[in-house]
Design a protein around this motif. Structure first.
Motif, mmCIF file in Angstrom:
data_model
loop_
_atom_site.group_PDB
_atom_site.id
_atom_site.type_symbol
_atom_site.label_atom_id
_atom_site.label_comp_id
_atom_site.label_asym_id
_atom_site.label_seq_id
_atom_site.Cartn_x
_atom_site.Cartn_y
_atom_site.Cartn_z
ATOM 1 N N GLN A 36 0.818 -1.557 -0.257
ATOM 2 C CA GLN A 36 0.013 -0.082 0.236
ATOM 3 C C GLN A 36 1.051 1.522 -0.416
ATOM 4 O OE1 GLN A 36 -3.320 0.016 -0.724
ATOM 5 N NE2 GLN A 36 -2.820 -1.749 -0.359
ATOM 6 N N ARG A 37 1.745 0.796 0.827
ATOM 7 C CA ARG A 37 2.449 2.176 0.600
ATOM 8 C C ARG A 37 3.903 2.523 -0.525
ATOM 9 N NH1 ARG A 37 4.244 7.360 2.215
ATOM 10 N NH2 ARG A 37 6.231 7.501 2.842
ATOM 11 N N ALA A 40 1.336 3.732 -3.182
ATOM 12 C CA ALA A 40 1.300 5.144 -2.806
ATOM 13 C C ALA A 40 2.040 5.974 -3.485
ATOM 14 C CB ALA A 40 1.006 5.629 -0.692
ATOM 15 N N ILE A 57 8.882 11.789 -0.279
ATOM 16 C CA ILE A 57 9.084 11.277 1.256
ATOM 17 C C ILE A 57 10.181 12.049 2.241
ATOM 18 C CG2 ILE A 57 9.703 9.435 2.748
ATOM 19 C CD1 ILE A 57 10.012 7.755 -0.166
#
Length: 145
Positions: A36-37, A40, A57
């Motif tokens: 999921q990260r 994203a 990030i």
């Protein structure tokens, strides 16, 4: 592996494949969270993370080692991304962690951490906070010259 750039979910087969690829360092739930990260971060759903996406990030962007970390992680597909970060897992062996650190410092990827590699990494760490003379002394001292 059934993963494509547009995959929304991992199949059980995908999860087991990733687990095997990373030496079992992550549970099924951890792999799903990592996916999921990853998705994203992969804004355009290309199946890999670009330099710009990595630099988005905040924790990475402020790191003095960001250029080197980005170089190591950019353009990795999910499976390879997980394998690379598995060295940072609490389940990683000392040897795996050391190998990861070695790859961080082996900037030119020639299998040797040379003076040039150390200079590059050290320059990332200290920036322009010390004079060139002090920098040269620091590197010489590190190499025992």
């Amino acid at each position: 592996m059934g993963l494509t750039a547009s995959s929304l979910n991992l199949t059980q087969y995908d999860i087991e494949d990733v687990q095997q690829h990373c030496g079992g360092k992550f549970t099924s739930r951890e792999i799903q969270a990592l996916y999921q990260r990853f998705r994203a971060l992969d804004k355009k759903h290309k199946g890999f993370i670009t330099e710009d996406e990595l630099m988005a990030i905040p924790e990475l962007a402020i790191s003095p080692l960001a250029p080197r970390i980005v170089q190591m992680f950019q353009n990795q597909n999910f499976k390879d991304f997980v394998r690379m970060i598995s060295a940072l897992s609490s389940k990683a062996t000392r040897e795996e962690r050391l190998r990861f650190m070695f790859h961080c410092y082996d900037v030119d990827r020639d299998g040797v951490v040379s003076r040039s590699d150390l200079e590059t990494i050290t320059r990332h760490l200290v920036g322009s906070s010390i004079s060139q003379e002090d920098f040269d002394q620091l590197i010489s001292k590190a190499f025992g010259e």
